[in-house]
Design an enzyme around this catalytic site. Structure first.
Site, PDB file in Angstrom:
ATOM      1  N   ASP A 112      54.442  39.653  53.878  1.00  0.00           N
ATOM      2  CA  ASP A 112      53.891  38.312  54.089  1.00  0.00           C
ATOM      3  C   ASP A 112      54.264  37.884  55.502  1.00  0.00           C
ATOM      4  O   ASP A 112      55.261  38.337  56.054  1.00  0.00           O
ATOM      5  CB  ASP A 112      54.450  37.308  53.073  1.00  0.00           C
ATOM      6  CG  ASP A 112      53.529  36.101  52.881  1.00  0.00           C
ATOM      7  OD1 ASP A 112      52.859  36.024  51.818  1.00  0.00           O
ATOM      8  OD2 ASP A 112      53.457  35.242  53.791  1.00  0.00           O
TER       9      ASP A 112
ATOM     10  N   ASN B   9      45.760  41.574  50.061  1.00  0.00           N
ATOM     11  CA  ASN B   9      45.452  40.284  49.469  1.00  0.00           C
ATOM     12  C   ASN B   9      45.677  39.092  50.404  1.00  0.00           C
ATOM     13  O   ASN B   9      45.146  38.009  50.163  1.00  0.00           O
ATOM     14  CB  ASN B   9      46.333  40.158  48.209  1.00  0.00           C
ATOM     15  CG  ASN B   9      46.459  38.754  47.709  1.00  0.00           C
ATOM     16  OD1 ASN B   9      45.522  38.226  47.113  1.00  0.00           O
ATOM     17  ND2 ASN B   9      47.603  38.125  47.965  1.00  0.00           N
TER      18      ASN B   9
ATOM     19  N   TYR C 103      34.887  31.869  56.089  1.00  0.00           N
ATOM     20  CA  TYR C 103      35.496  32.427  54.878  1.00  0.00           C
ATOM     21  C   TYR C 103      34.465  33.241  54.099  1.00  0.00           C
ATOM     22  O   TYR C 103      34.736  34.361  53.660  1.00  0.00           O
ATOM     23  CB  TYR C 103      36.045  31.278  54.027  1.00  0.00           C
ATOM     24  CG  TYR C 103      36.889  31.706  52.844  1.00  0.00           C
ATOM     25  CD1 TYR C 103      38.250  31.939  52.992  1.00  0.00           C
ATOM     26  CD2 TYR C 103      36.323  31.857  51.579  1.00  0.00           C
ATOM     27  CE1 TYR C 103      39.037  32.315  51.906  1.00  0.00           C
ATOM     28  CE2 TYR C 103      37.096  32.233  50.488  1.00  0.00           C
ATOM     29  CZ  TYR C 103      38.452  32.452  50.654  1.00  0.00           C
ATOM     30  OH  TYR C 103      39.217  32.829  49.573  1.00  0.00           O
TER      31      TYR C 103
ATOM     32  N   LYS D  97      34.715  37.243  53.422  1.00  0.00           N
ATOM     33  CA  LYS D  97      34.846  37.779  52.056  1.00  0.00           C
ATOM     34  C   LYS D  97      33.661  38.701  51.702  1.00  0.00           C
ATOM     35  O   LYS D  97      33.832  39.659  50.948  1.00  0.00           O
ATOM     36  CB  LYS D  97      34.986  36.635  51.048  1.00  0.00           C
ATOM     37  CG  LYS D  97      36.307  35.863  51.187  1.00  0.00           C
ATOM     38  CD  LYS D  97      37.522  36.753  51.005  1.00  0.00           C
ATOM     39  CE  LYS D  97      38.836  35.985  51.016  1.00  0.00           C
ATOM     40  NZ  LYS D  97      40.007  36.852  50.856  1.00  0.00           N
TER      41      LYS D  97
ATOM     42  N   ILE E 189      41.216  29.635  41.875  1.00  0.00           N
ATOM     43  CA  ILE E 189      42.447  29.961  41.163  1.00  0.00           C
ATOM     44  C   ILE E 189      43.518  28.966  41.613  1.00  0.00           C
ATOM     45  O   ILE E 189      43.627  28.701  42.826  1.00  0.00           O
ATOM     46  CB  ILE E 189      42.919  31.409  41.538  1.00  0.00           C
ATOM     47  CG1 ILE E 189      41.841  32.463  41.252  1.00  0.00           C
ATOM     48  CG2 ILE E 189      44.243  31.749  40.855  1.00  0.00           C
ATOM     49  CD1 ILE E 189      41.511  32.710  39.799  1.00  0.00           C
TER      50      ILE E 189
ATOM     51  N   THR F 243      46.375  28.006  43.160  1.00  0.00           N
ATOM     52  CA  THR F 243      47.421  28.519  44.053  1.00  0.00           C
ATOM     53  C   THR F 243      47.590  27.480  45.158  1.00  0.00           C
ATOM     54  O   THR F 243      46.740  26.595  45.320  1.00  0.00           O
ATOM     55  CB  THR F 243      47.003  29.844  44.723  1.00  0.00           C
ATOM     56  OG1 THR F 243      45.937  29.572  45.641  1.00  0.00           O
ATOM     57  CG2 THR F 243      46.567  30.896  43.731  1.00  0.00           C
TER      58      THR F 243
HETATM   59  P1  NAD Z   1      48.213  31.436  49.048  1.00  0.00           P
HETATM   60  O1  NAD Z   1      48.081  30.591  50.265  1.00  0.00           O
HETATM   61  O2  NAD Z   1      48.951  30.934  47.876  1.00  0.00           O
HETATM   62  O3  NAD Z   1      48.807  32.872  49.437  1.00  0.00           O
HETATM   63  C1  NAD Z   1      48.371  33.566  50.561  1.00  0.00           C
HETATM   64  C2  NAD Z   1      49.566  34.289  51.176  1.00  0.00           C
HETATM   65  O4  NAD Z   1      49.092  35.041  52.313  1.00  0.00           O
HETATM   66  C3  NAD Z   1      50.640  33.326  51.706  1.00  0.00           C
HETATM   67  O5  NAD Z   1      51.914  33.705  51.244  1.00  0.00           O
HETATM   68  C4  NAD Z   1      50.528  33.455  53.218  1.00  0.00           C
HETATM   69  O6  NAD Z   1      51.765  33.264  53.890  1.00  0.00           O
HETATM   70  C5  NAD Z   1      50.026  34.884  53.356  1.00  0.00           C
HETATM   71  N1  NAD Z   1      49.387  35.107  54.650  1.00  0.00           N
HETATM   72  C6  NAD Z   1      48.544  34.277  55.318  1.00  0.00           C
HETATM   73  N2  NAD Z   1      48.205  34.818  56.492  1.00  0.00           N
HETATM   74  C7  NAD Z   1      48.837  36.015  56.572  1.00  0.00           C
HETATM   75  C8  NAD Z   1      48.891  37.035  57.552  1.00  0.00           C
HETATM   76  N3  NAD Z   1      48.227  36.920  58.720  1.00  0.00           N
HETATM   77  N4  NAD Z   1      49.638  38.134  57.309  1.00  0.00           N
HETATM   78  C9  NAD Z   1      50.328  38.258  56.149  1.00  0.00           C
HETATM   79  N5  NAD Z   1      50.343  37.308  55.194  1.00  0.00           N
HETATM   80  C10 NAD Z   1      49.596  36.202  55.396  1.00  0.00           C
HETATM   81  O7  NAD Z   1      46.712  31.787  48.640  1.00  0.00           O
HETATM   82  P2  NAD Z   1      46.092  32.590  47.390  1.00  0.00           P
HETATM   83  O8  NAD Z   1      45.158  31.653  46.734  1.00  0.00           O
HETATM   84  O9  NAD Z   1      47.129  33.271  46.601  1.00  0.00           O
HETATM   85  O10 NAD Z   1      45.205  33.635  48.194  1.00  0.00           O
HETATM   86  C11 NAD Z   1      45.382  35.022  48.106  1.00  0.00           C
HETATM   87  C12 NAD Z   1      44.061  35.682  48.377  1.00  0.00           C
HETATM   88  O11 NAD Z   1      43.131  35.307  47.364  1.00  0.00           O
HETATM   89  C13 NAD Z   1      43.412  35.273  49.709  1.00  0.00           C
HETATM   90  O12 NAD Z   1      42.811  36.398  50.298  1.00  0.00           O
HETATM   91  C14 NAD Z   1      42.368  34.265  49.282  1.00  0.00           C
HETATM   92  O13 NAD Z   1      41.309  34.179  50.191  1.00  0.00           O
HETATM   93  C15 NAD Z   1      41.928  34.867  47.959  1.00  0.00           C
HETATM   94  N6  NAD Z   1      41.250  33.969  47.027  1.00  0.00           N
HETATM   95  C16 NAD Z   1      41.859  32.844  46.580  1.00  0.00           C
HETATM   96  C17 NAD Z   1      41.168  32.035  45.683  1.00  0.00           C
HETATM   97  C18 NAD Z   1      41.784  30.751  45.175  1.00  0.00           C
HETATM   98  O14 NAD Z   1      41.049  29.929  44.637  1.00  0.00           O
HETATM   99  N7  NAD Z   1      43.084  30.549  45.275  1.00  0.00           N
HETATM  100  C19 NAD Z   1      39.879  32.381  45.243  1.00  0.00           C
HETATM  101  C20 NAD Z   1      39.301  33.554  45.725  1.00  0.00           C
HETATM  102  C21 NAD Z   1      39.998  34.350  46.616  1.00  0.00           C
END
Ligand code: NAD
Length: 253
Positions: free
Chosen positions: A38, A91, A157, A161, A190, A192
């Site tokens: 991370d 991720n 975004y 994606k 989701i 988060t």
């Molecule tokens: P989150 O913000 O809770 O977690 C994302 C993590 O990625 C964080 O810990 C952040 O520090 C880390 N991060 C950000 N930039 C980074 C980098 N350059 N290098 C390494 N780490 C980095 O978000 P989440 O909801 O858990 O998202 C995880 C993945 O799921 C993402 O790719 C997001 O686009 C995708 N996603 C999320 C949702 C949603 O609704 N939460 C829906 C579809 C897809």
């Protein structure tokens, strides 16, 4: 009882929060040894503590996935520590600003593409190089329902994606004969920190999301993690090239 990832050396990016953290805990439960990555040290260390408490062997490597050198160093650390790399969950991701396409700044566009798309490609590049040496491996990338269909006010975004879904399919074809399976998960909204931040800025969105979901609820990070664990496991041995919705039926509408 043996876990579905028993003995699998697994790297998870974005492991310090949300979907990455929930997935790390499921991988630990299923017997994997973990390398957590991370950009934020604090969140990564917290997840490290959690998976160790679940009995997993694990290390944390602070990594910015948009920087090739850091990604290469991450995969080198996996191999140095455990001798191989079986599973990778690419991720890490960020949300973009809520803007229309013509309003999106070049800076925002470049930042979102750098992390969400280039970051996934850089990880795959380093991981596949190692997996080719082993003749096996499983990769899961995080796309989104916004990687499968259009959405308004998230141009960078949505583009990133869709790119993740595309590179997942292309690479799956390239390496299918080399024992490497490559899939993606495409979550709907989701709960988060990423989403909670968006809800704080636009409280109307939460209700709109719930209304648009066939199950009339927003997903939990563990519901994505379970799909990732299965896709990474040998039980999914004939699965490759699939951007798989994990969306409570959203894409079936
Ligand atoms: P989150 O913000 O809770 O977690 C994302 C993590 O990625 C964080 O810990 C952040 O520090 C880390 N991060 C950000 N930039 C980074 C980098 N350059 N290098 C390494 N780490 C980095 O978000 P989440 O909801 O858990 O998202 C995880 C993945 O799921 C993402 O790719 C997001 O686009 C995708 N996603 C999320 C949702 C949603 O609704 N939460 C829906 C579809 C897809």
């Amino acid at each position: 009882m043996a876990g579905i990832l028993d003995g699998k050396i697994s790297v998870i990016t974005g492991a310090g929060s949300g979907i990455g953290r929930a997935t790390a805990k499921i991988f630990a439960r299923e017997g994997a040894s973990l390398v957590l990555a991370d950009i934020i040290e604090e969140g990564g260390q917290e997840t490290l503590q959690m998976v160790k408490e679940l009995g997993a062997a694990a290390i944390f490597v602070k990594t910015d996935v948009s920087k090739a050198q850091e990604v290469d160093a991450l995969v080198a650390k996996v191999v140095e520590t455990y001798g191989q790399l079986d599973c990778a969950f690419n991720n890490a991701g960020i949300g973009g600003k809520s803007v229309l396409t013509h309003e999106c700044s070049e800076e925002d566009w470049n930042r979102v593409l750098a992390v969400n798309l280039t970051g996934v490609w850089l990880c795959m590049k380093a991981e596949i190089t190692q997996m080719l040496k082993q003749g096996k491996g499983a990769i899961v990338n995080t796309s989104s329902i916004m990687g499968l269909t259009g959405a308004i006010r998230v141009p960078a975004y949505t583009a990133a994606k869709h790119g993740v879904a595309g590179i997942t399919k292309a690479a799956a074809l390239e390496y299918a004969r080399h024992g490497i399976r490559i899939n993606a998960v495409c979550p709907a909204p989701i709960y988060t920190p990423l989403l909670v931040k968006a809800f704080e800025k636009r409280p109307d969105i939460e209700e709109r999301y719930v209304r648009s979901e066939p199950m009339k609820r927003i997903g939990q990070p563990e519901e994505v993690g379970e799909a990732v664990a299965w896709l990474c496991s040998d039980r999914a041995s004939y699965m490759t090239g699939l951007p798989m919705p994990v969306d409570g039926g959203y894409m079936a509408q």
